[in-house]
Design an enzyme around this catalytic site. Structure first.
Site, PDB file in Angstrom:
ATOM      1  N   ARG A   1     -25.165  -6.213   7.787  1.00 38.52           N
ATOM      2  CA  ARG A   1     -24.524  -7.561   7.109  1.00 38.52           C
ATOM      3  C   ARG A   1     -24.698  -8.487   8.474  1.00 38.52           C
ATOM      4  NH1 ARG A   1     -18.796  -6.827   4.412  1.00 38.52           N
ATOM      5  NH2 ARG A   1     -19.620  -8.119   2.829  1.00 38.52           N
TER       6      ARG A   1
ATOM      7  N   GLU B   1     -18.410  -8.848  10.417  1.00 39.03           N
ATOM      8  CA  GLU B   1     -19.562  -8.545  11.343  1.00 39.03           C
ATOM      9  C   GLU B   1     -20.435  -9.206  11.883  1.00 39.03           C
ATOM     10  OE1 GLU B   1     -18.239  -5.362   7.932  1.00 39.03           O
ATOM     11  OE2 GLU B   1     -18.812  -7.601   7.889  1.00 39.03           O
TER      12      GLU B   1
ATOM     13  N   LYS C   1       0.920  -1.243   0.103  1.00 37.63           N
ATOM     14  CA  LYS C   1       0.062  -0.037   0.076  1.00 37.63           C
ATOM     15  C   LYS C   1       0.966   1.249   0.049  1.00 37.63           C
ATOM     16  CE  LYS C   1      -4.619  -0.888   1.623  1.00 37.63           C
ATOM     17  NZ  LYS C   1      -5.633  -0.523   2.845  1.00 37.63           N
TER      18      LYS C   1
END
Length: 620
Positions: free
Chosen positions: A395, A367, A281
């Site tokens: 979710r 989640e 990244k």
């Protein structure tokens, strides 16, 4: 902007495929520089996009897009994809009102084959496309690009499990392994990938085995014969090959000379394929390489100087209010535990993770697991606080109902990003939580109108012996300084903030400021309702008896929201004034500045006044 001579020639992947392969390195440099320059002027996701430059170029260079389908998991790393697919000039309006989205959208481009923004959906979608191609007799490829953070979620493995049985479909899964999601990655899978990448486990095992078995040559010969099988137990291919994929890699995701021939060879193969690429990244921008979290999602900044931190000032955000309360409450009660599904920074939990590491649980992008995990902790006498964005709580709805509310467990849901979030748009607006929470038995639902009320509601929720939810918006509030002292509010009771005539505004949450402005123009009563469930039926009855019009105001879908609950109460009253419900309309609200979006949906002060004046004009 500086000139980008090669990039300016690319208006579609067809143009890209006409380049000589030797030109791709120059294109990658120009694309990376363009991304830095562009995102620094608009804001958006930077680190993730810098990390996928070469991979994006290689995919569009080798595969016949859009005929071959690419599905980008999460989608926040698709800016390079957008630039190479004809949207270079539109990048100046990225994430702005009326401009292009920061995520893939099918309505935006034929190259955006599937809309994404929530994690771990890419393999399922790409598999569906691959099966469709097989059923229709079409010779094309479906490619899912998924990060290692997203790969840790259960849905990704459900899709792998399904895909492995489909030997005839042409599916390629590319694991973009950058050892990051938004926060640093967690969990066993991350550790497995990191260990496999080092190669030290395999090499150390080989050296130790040869040393021991060297004294017995027959045993050493036998060991060499089974070495490949033994290696398979601890190398990356085993995990994915057991799912039925052919595994390739890992390879350097920034090396075009490795990516191009690898993808060319994989393109010729049939059946489920898995390519493991390693990226970084922030690649190519030293500041982002050094701090990829800081440069994950950025506002406008000077890219030559970098993001300036530590300036302070500005309003306290609701997220900061939550983070401060969490630490203060944890200092009082050692039974408090905090849970986040991979959103430490976004949910304001950095300080808590540092000060209370043994009571901090980042469960990864999971989640559903986060909510049931909280339920298990609550069963054993702990007091879990689940910090979660409204859009991501969607979710885990089954777990909220079945594993927490049904058992009446004392779990606090701190629901951030409720309402319109701004530039991330429809995929991230917290538009539905009141609607889907209101119908759940045992659940107490609160919506603070300002920063201090948010703190007191979190305390109220924590003290309640049952499941609770406090939903608050992105950004700052009215500028009210939270009191250090914490006082529990009477559950199910609101307050009158202004007395007026004829019209009463019943406000649920952070739109109170807009309502008070409107009330001054209308001479209306303003009620800060505070609780969405249980609702203050006594206050509604009192207002219904003394006003001609009740106006409910909420930053939630108007269908099934708090206004519907007010209407239900009014229906049972002997005096039934008209009820006007104001909230989010029955369509997905696009991206843009929060203030612009409030104006678009009529939830600013002028919009509230106009809606009320239309009612009176119609009745006159």
């Amino acid at each position: 902007m500086p000139a980008y001579p090669l990039l300016q020639r690319i208006d579609s992947p067809a143009d890209l495929r006409r380049l000589d392969r030797r030109e791709l390195h120059t294109l990658a440099s120009e694309l990376r520089e363009f991304l830095i320059e562009s995102v620094s002027k608009t804001g958006g996701h930077l680190s993730s996009n810098l990390g996928t430059v070469e991979l994006t170029i290689a995919l569009h260079y080798i595969f016949n897009t859009p005929e071959d389908r690419i599905v980008w998991d999460v989608g926040h790393q698709t800016y390079g994809h957008k630039i190479l697919t004809g949207r270079r000039d539109a990048m100046s309006g990225l994430r702005h009102f009326g401009g292009i989205s920061g995520f893939p959208r099918r309505c935006e481009s034929e190259y955006d084959t599937f809309g994404t923004a929530h994690s771990s959906t890419s393999i399922s979608a790409a598999l569906g496309m691959a099966v469709a191609a097989y059923d229709k007799g079409e010779d094309r490829r479906s490619i899912a690009v998924i990060g290692d953070g997203a790969m840790s979620a259960g849905m990704a493995f459900e899709a792998l499990n399904n895909a492995g049985d489909m030997r005839d479909v042409n599916l390629l899964v590319i694991l973009n392994d950058n050892e990051m999601s938004i926060s640093p990655p967690v969990g066993a899978l991350t550790k497995i990938l990191a260990r496999m990448m080092s190669g030290s486990t395999v090499n150390a095992a080989r050296r130790a085995g040869e040393k021991v078995l060297g004294v017995a040559p027959p045993m050493l010969d036998f060991a060499r014969k089974v070495e490949e099988h033994v290696k398979g137990l601890i190398t990356p291919g085993t995990l994915f090959e057991e799912f039925g994929f052919h595994y390739y890699g890992p390879i350097d995701g920034h090396d075009l000379d490795a990516l191009i021939p690898t993808l060319q060879n994989i393109k010729k193969l049939r059946g489920p394929q898995f390519l493991h690429v390693v990226t970084r990244k922030g690649q190519g921008y030293k500041l982002a390489e050094a701090d990829p979290i800081l440069y994950h999602g950025v506002s406008k900044f000077d890219h030559t100087a970098g993001i300036q931190t530590g300036k302070g000032g500005g309003k306290l955000t609701y997220t900061q209010v939550f983070g401060d309360w969490l630490c203060d409450m944890a200092a009082r009660d050692d039974k408090l535990v905090a849970i986040t599904p991979a959103m430490r920074e976004g949910s304001g939990m950095v300080r808590f993770a540092r000060e209370f590491p043994d009571r901090y649980h980042d469960v990864g992008i999971a989640e559903q697991h986060a909510v049931t995990f909280a339920g298990g902790l609550a069963c054993e006498g702990f007091r879990p606080v689940v910090a979660i964005y409204s859009t991501f709580l969607q979710r885990a709805y089954d777990q909220l109902i079945h594993d927490v509310a049904l058992q009446n467990l004392p779990v606090v849901f701190a629901i951030d990003r409720a309402g319109l979030v701004g530039a991330d748009g429809a995929t991230h607006h917290g538009a539905f939580d009141l609607s889907f929470l209101l119908c759940v038995p045992n659940l107490v639902v609160m919506a603070p109108s300002d920063e201090n009320e948010c703190r007191q509601m979190l305390y109220t929720a924590y003290r309640h012996d049952g499941p609770t939810a406090v939903r608050y918006p992105r950004g700052g509030g009215l500028g009210v300084t939270p009191e250090t002292a914490m006082t529990a509010l009477p559950i199910g009771k609101g307050e009158i903030r202004r007395r007026g005539k004829k019209t009463a505004l019943l406000v649920f949450g952070s739109l109170l400021g807009n309502a008070l402005q409107a009330a001054e123009l209308l001479d209306a009563t303003v009620a800060n309702m505070r609780f969405v469930k249980p609702i203050d039926a006594d206050m509604i009855e009192e207002l219904a008896a003394s006003h001609d019009l009740l106006v409910t105001i909420e930053e939630n879908a108007v269908i099934g929201g708090a206004g519907s609950e007010v209407a239900r109460v009014v229906e049972s009253l002997p005096q039934r004034p008209r009820v006007l419900r104001l909230g989010l309309p029955d369509h997905f609200v696009d991206h843009g500045d929060q203030t612009q979006l409030h104006e678009q949906v009529g939830l600013h002060a002028a919009g509230i006044v106009a809606a009320i004046e239309r009612i009176y004009a119609h009745n006159s």
